[in-house]
Design an enzyme around this catalytic site. Structure first.
Site, PDB file in Angstrom:
ATOM      1  N   SER A   1       5.955   4.286  -3.700  1.00 55.05           N
ATOM      2  CA  SER A   1       6.421   5.368  -2.845  1.00 55.05           C
ATOM      3  C   SER A   1       5.851   6.690  -3.333  1.00 55.05           C
ATOM      4  CB  SER A   1       7.952   5.428  -2.881  1.00 55.05           C
ATOM      5  OG  SER A   1       8.444   6.628  -2.349  1.00 55.05           O
TER       6      SER A   1
ATOM      7  N   GLU B   1       4.855   5.450  -8.397  1.00 54.99           N
ATOM      8  CA  GLU B   1       5.218   6.716  -7.790  1.00 54.99           C
ATOM      9  C   GLU B   1       3.973   7.535  -7.478  1.00 54.99           C
ATOM     10  OE1 GLU B   1       9.496   7.702 -10.006  1.00 54.99           O
ATOM     11  OE2 GLU B   1       7.761   8.998 -10.297  1.00 54.99           O
ATOM     12  N   CYS B   2       3.810   7.949  -6.255  1.00 54.43           N
ATOM     13  CA  CYS B   2       2.778   8.899  -5.849  1.00 54.43           C
ATOM     14  C   CYS B   2       1.390   8.435  -6.286  1.00 54.43           C
ATOM     15  CB  CYS B   2       3.103  10.291  -6.388  1.00 54.43           C
ATOM     16  SG  CYS B   2       2.230  11.631  -5.559  1.00 54.43           S
ATOM     17  N   ALA B   3       0.872   8.898  -7.399  1.00 62.19           N
ATOM     18  CA  ALA B   3      -0.432   8.444  -7.868  1.00 62.19           C
ATOM     19  C   ALA B   3      -0.453   6.928  -8.034  1.00 62.19           C
ATOM     20  CB  ALA B   3      -0.785   9.118  -9.193  1.00 62.19           C
TER      21      ALA B   3
END
EC number: 6.3.5.9
Length: 457
Positions: free
Chosen positions: A428, A338-340
Site C-alpha cells: 500500500s 509501504e509506498c516504495a
C-alpha cells in the site's frame, strides 16, 4: 521520576533552517562528549537521518496522529534512555498542526508536543529579510499560547556583524534571550529533490561532511552553555519509557524477518524493527541495491519507503534478489510493503522491471500526494483483520495502475479502496508507525513463524 534535559527547536514557518540548525546543534553537543538523543515532530523520515548521523544513535519521530498522544512521552523517554540531553526538531511553524477534520486545530503541532514534553522552545528565526521587525515576530510567538514556554531565539541566515547588532538590539526588549546567530553559508545548504531533502544515507560521505560542518558552524555561533542551561530547566517526567515487549505477544522460534534498507529504502521508523524483535523475530537488514539474495532462512519481509524511482535501473539489474522475493511471495510468507515497497513489488517502475509480485505498473506523477489518513482495513491480511482502523500518512509522487487489487488493503476516502492484499503480501501507499498499531508486529511475526514451519496461515 525521570530526568531528561531537553529543548524543542521550532520556527515561525517552514524553510527557516530548522533542520540545519537542529542537526548542527546535535553535532556540536555530541562533539562536546555529550550523549544527545535526537527527535523529530511529525512523520518525516529524512530529517531524522541527518540527526542520526550527528548523534550516532537513531533519530526518532514524535507524531500524535501516528502513535496516539498517550505514547508521546513514553516514546520520547524510550529514545532518550542514557542521554545527557535531548534535542527535538519541530515541524512547519510552531503552531501548525495536523490538517484533518477529526482533530482540533494545532493537534500534533510542535507546540502540542512541546507542552506534552514540558520542554522549553527555542525559536529559529530566518532573519535574512528583516531587521527590527524580528522583535514583533518573536513577541507574537512568545505570547500567542501561554502554555508554550519560549526560552530563547537562534537567529539564522544573518548577513553581517551590523545586521546581527540590529537584530540583537531589537530583541533586547522582547524578553526572550538570543542564544546564537548563524550566518548565511550557501555551501551548507542540503540538496533537495521531489520529496524534500536528499536522505543522508544516499549522500554517504558527503552527508557526513555536511553534518560535521554544520556542527562546527553552530558550535561557534550558538551559546551551547546557555542552550544546556535551558534544557536542564525542564522538569522531571512522571512517566515510564515505552517498552516494545509490553506492546506485543511473543512468538517462539525466532523466524527471520528481513527489513529492506540501503540508499533506496531509507524511510522507516526505528520502533518497527524493535517491535518485530520483541514479538520474537530475528530481524536482519537486506539492501536491494547490493544483496543478491535474501538472508538465509528468511520467513518474512518488510519493505518500507524511500526512493526506488531514483534507483530503478540498479534495482532492476539485481535480478537475483528480485527473483528471490517473488519466490518468497509465492510461498505465502508475509511481506509488508509501504509506498516504495509497493513500487518495488510491482511488475515495473518507470518501465524498469521490478519484482513482479503484483500485477501493477508504477510511474512518476507530477502531483505530490501527502497528508494524514484515517484508514480501515478492507481485507484480512498479515497485518490486520478486516475492519481494523489505523492512522497513517501518504507521501509520494508516483502512481500505480491499477491503484488497488481485487482484494484491496485499505480505504480512507470516497475515492475508493487502495493497495493490494494477495496471499501473504500486504502492499500500500499508506505509511504506518507500528508503535501506533503494535498488534501488527505480533500478527506478522506469528505468520512468519507458521510460514517457516510450513503450517498454513
Amino acid at each position: 521520576m525521570v530526568t531528561v534535559p531537553r529543548i524543542v527547536l521550532a520556527a515561525p514557518s517552514s524553510s527557516a533552517g530548522k533542520t540545519s540548525v537542529a542537526t548542527g546543534l546535535i553535532a556540536a553537543l555530541t562533539d562536546r562528549g555529550l550523549a544527545v538523543s535526537p527527535h523529530k515532530v511529525g512523520p518525516d523520515y529524512i530529517d531524522p537521518g541527518y540527526h542520526s548521523l550527528a548523534a550516532g544513535r537513531p533519530g526518532r519521530n514524535l507524531d500524535n496522529w501516528l502513535v496516539g498522544s498517550e505514547r508521546i512521552a513514553p516514546l520520547f523517554l524510550h529514545g532518550a534512555r542514557g542521554a545527557d540531553v535531548a534535542v527535538v526538531e519541530g515541524v512547519m511553524g510552531l503552531f501548525d498542526g495536523a490538517s484533518h477534520p477529526s482533530v482540533e486545530p494545532g493537534f500534533g503541532s510542535t507546540a502540542h508536543v512541546a507542552t506534552q514534553l514540558q520542554a522549553p522552545v527555542v525559536l529559529v528565526v530566518d532573519a535574512s529579510a528583516q531587521a527590527r521587525s524580528v522583535a514583533a515576530v518573536v513577541h507574537g510567538f512568545a505570547t500567542f499560547d501561554p502554555t508554550v514556554r519560549l526560552g530563547g531565539v537562534i537567529l539564522n541566515r544573518v548577513g553581517s556583524d551590523r545586521h546581527e547588532a540590529i537584530l540583537r538590539e531589537a530583541l533586547g526588549s522582547a524578553g526572550v534571550p538570543v542564544l546564537g546567530a548563524v550566518r548565511r553559508i550557501a555551501d551548507l545548504e542540503t540538496p533537495s529533490r521531489h520529496l524534500g531533502l536528499v536522505p543522508a544515507a544516499e549522500r554517504s560521505a558527503e552527508a557526513v561532511r555536511t553534518v560535521r560542518a554544520l556542527g562546527a558552524v553552530v558550535g561557534s555561533s550558538v551559546d551551547l552553555d546557555a542552550v544546556l542551561r535551558l534544557a536542564r530547566s525542564a522538569p522531571d517526567f512522571d512517566a515510564a519509557p515505552w517498552d516494545p515487549a509490553a506492546e506485543v505477544e511473543r512468538t517462539e522460534g525466532r523466524p527471520v524477518v528481513a527489513v529492506a534498507g540501503g540508499p533506496a529504502f531509507t524511510f522507516g521508523y526505528a520502533e518497527t524493527a524493535e517491535l518485530l524483535a520483541a514479538a520474537g523475530a530475528d530481524v536482519v537488514t537486506v539492501d536491494p541495491l547490493r544483496d543478491q539474495s535474501l538472508p538465509p532462512g528468511t520467513a518474512g519481509l518488510v519493505v518500507g519507503g524511500g526512493f526506488p524511482e531514483v534507483h530503478a535501473t540498479a534495482l532492476a539489474a539485481n535480478v537475483g534478489l528480485r527473483t528471490a522475493i517473488a519466490e518468497l511471495a509465492a510461498t505465502g510468507a508475509p511481506i509488508a510493503a509501504e509506498c516504495a515497497g509497493l513500487l518495488y513489488l510491482a511488475s515495473a517502475l518507470d518501465g524498469e522491471p521490478m519484482c513482479g509480485v503484483l500485477d501493477a505498473e508504477a510511474a512518476m506523477h507530477p502531483r505530490l500526494t501527502l497528508g494524514y489518513r484515517a484508514a480501515v482495513a478492507m481485507t484480512d491480511s498479515v497485518l490486520a483483520p478486516a475492519g481494523t482502523r489505523v492512522r497513517g500518512h501518504e507521501f509520494h509522487r508516483t502512481r500505480t495502475s491499477p491503484g488497488a487489487g481485487a482484494t484491496p488493503a485499505w480505504q480512507w476516502s470516497a475515492d475508493g479502496p487502495e493497495g493490494f492484499v494477495q496471499g501473504g503480501v500486504h502492499a500500500s501507499y499508506l505509511h504506518l508507525n507500528w508503535a501506533g498499531s503494535p498488534h501488527m508486529a505480533s500478527r506478522f511475526v506469528a505468520t512468519a513463524a507458521r510460514a517457516r514451519t510450513g503450517v498454513p496461515s
